[in-house]
Write an enzyme that holds these catalytic residues in place. Structure first.
Site, PDB file in Angstrom:
ATOM      1  N   HIS A   3      10.319  -6.240 -11.294  1.00  0.00           N
ATOM      2  CA  HIS A   3      11.680  -6.785 -12.254  1.00  0.00           C
ATOM      3  C   HIS A   3      11.549  -8.095 -12.251  1.00  0.00           C
ATOM      4  CE1 HIS A   3      12.937  -2.582 -11.530  1.00  0.00           C
ATOM      5  NE2 HIS A   3      14.097  -2.785 -12.413  1.00  0.00           N
ATOM      6  N   HIS A  47      14.288  -5.058  -2.484  1.00  0.00           N
ATOM      7  CA  HIS A  47      13.210  -6.130  -2.173  1.00  0.00           C
ATOM      8  C   HIS A  47      13.684  -7.194  -1.296  1.00  0.00           C
ATOM      9  CE1 HIS A  47      10.371  -5.190  -5.232  1.00  0.00           C
ATOM     10  NE2 HIS A  47      11.116  -4.968  -6.390  1.00  0.00           N
TER      11      HIS A  47
END
Length: 407
Positions: free
Chosen positions: A146, A197
């Site tokens: 992303h 993450h």
């Protein structure tokens, strides 16, 4: 013509040589043994920081960061890019499509080479609001896709807008740059907040994204010139796409990353082949653009109503055709095949995870050391063909319909 064939042949031979050398030297496991422990250590030591960020848990933040992640996800871009083509901004659309495919390939290659874990859940709270997020959670962590995709695509969009508008105002450039930085920052923070993450993944995605963006801004005009007016474009890109299906590292454990690469690899081929054939009819710089008298909002809405069902029908038909043709071709050539998803009759493995692993592993050996493998997974070819067909329809079939319907 001769010089074009030389550099195209040299490029393909270079990639094939790299595949062979990487396989012979067992490069992926060696790189993983060097990188994985370092990244894993940082993922573990970053856990307290992630928990501190998640202490600010709130329903609004859950919804905000989940929605923001969806807006910069691969499915969103997949839906958005056809509309960009049909809006008249063909150059921007094809450049962002190819850049997206490039980011997807390199980012997923790095993920599967390093094979570093995501933050451990628990203690980290992981929020997966959509099916796409659940699939993303099955991939490895470094780098954050992303973050990488946001850096590249928002950065290139800013470059295109400033170039298209020919605006030299320093305040406008600064505002645009600040907006991109804010978006990247929110995406990075959101991925940590959602538990998807670690900070090291975000930093990795930022660094890789900046490198890819810098490279793309150097070569994008050459790439576009080749796509719209080069020689042997479709044949070269088809060969390149086929080779890239094999030029992919084997992860430590199976993930969906290779499937994403296969899909966008097919999209890139469909876009390139379609644009190359119809550039002068539908994709040149003088085509009508949205918000002009030649392409009004009602007309664009009409394009959407015609175009979206058409590309979905083409995707369905391409998949059905590939499911019929590929097994026939394989059987004719005497190539043993299996299917882990699309053709139940060819599913020779009962364990889904095991079959997913065979989908990614050993593609080079399947090509060059065929005797060491039991069979090919035909799902790779089916997925590639269906997305290539979908992308081709976006830039060739659907614009032809627009022309016939005066849209």
């Amino acid at each position: 013509m001769e010089s074009t064939a030389v550099w195209q042949g040299a490029t393909l031979c270079g990639i094939l040589t790299w595949i062979l050398m990487a396989s012979y030297l067992n490069l992926t496991p060696k790189l993983r043994s060097l990188l994985q422990p370092w990244v894993t250590h940082h993922v573990i030591t970053d856990t307290p920081l992630i928990l501190q960020i998640q202490n600010y848990q709130h329903g609004f933040l859950d919804a905000f960061f989940s929605a923001l992640s969806c807006v910069v996800s691969v499915p969103f871009y997949t839906a958005f890019l056809p509309l960009l083509f049909w809006s008249g901004h063909g150059k921007l659309a094809r450049q962002m499509t190819l850049l997206m495919a490039f980011c997807d390939y390199l980012g997923n290659c790095i993920k599967d080479v390093v094979s570093a874990p995501r933050p451990s859940c628990p203690p980290v709270r992981r929020i997966t609001a959509t099916r796409d997020e659940e699939d993303n959670a099955l991939e490895y962590g470094l780098p954050s896709s992303h973050t990488l995709n946001t850096v590249c695509l928002s950065g290139y969009l800013l470059h295109y807008i400033l170039s298209y508008a020919q605006n030299e105002d320093a305040y406008v450039k600064f505002a645009g740059f600040a907006l991109v930085c804010l978006l990247v920052g929110l995406i990075g923070l959101g991925r940590i907040y959602l538990g998807m993450h670690s900070p090291v993944d975000i930093i990795g995605g930022l660094a890789v994204g900046l490198l890819i963006l810098s490279f793309w801004l150097t070569v994008h005009e050459y790439v576009d010139s080749f796509v719209v007016s080069g020689q042997n474009v479709t044949s070269f890109w088809a060969a390149l796409s086929f080779i890239l299906l094999f030029a992919y590292p084997t992860p430590e454990f199976p993930t969906p990353s290779f499937e994403y690469h296969t899909a966008f690899n097919g999209v890139a081929l469909g876009i390139v082949s379609g644009v190359q054939q119809t550039y002068h009819q539908f994709h040149h710089e003088a085509v009508p653009r949205i918000f002009t008298s030649q392409l009004t909002i009602p007309c664009f809405m009409g394009r959407m109503l015609v175009g979206i069902p058409t590309i979905l029908i083409v995707k369905f038909c391409s998949k059905a055709l590939a499911k019929w043709i590929l097994p026939v071709v394989a059987n004719t050539l005497g190539i043993p095949i299996k299917s882990t998803t699309y053709i139940p009759m060819l599913n020779g493995l009962s364990n889904g995870k095991k079959s997913d692993g065979s989908k990614q592993s050993g593609y080079l050996q399947k090509l060059y050391l065929f005797s060491s493998q039991d069979s090919f997974d035909v799902d790779t070819g089916i997925r590639f063909i269906q997305y290539a067909g979908l992308a081709w329809s976006v830039v060739d079939l659907v614009p032809s319909l627009f022309s016939q319907l005066s849209l």
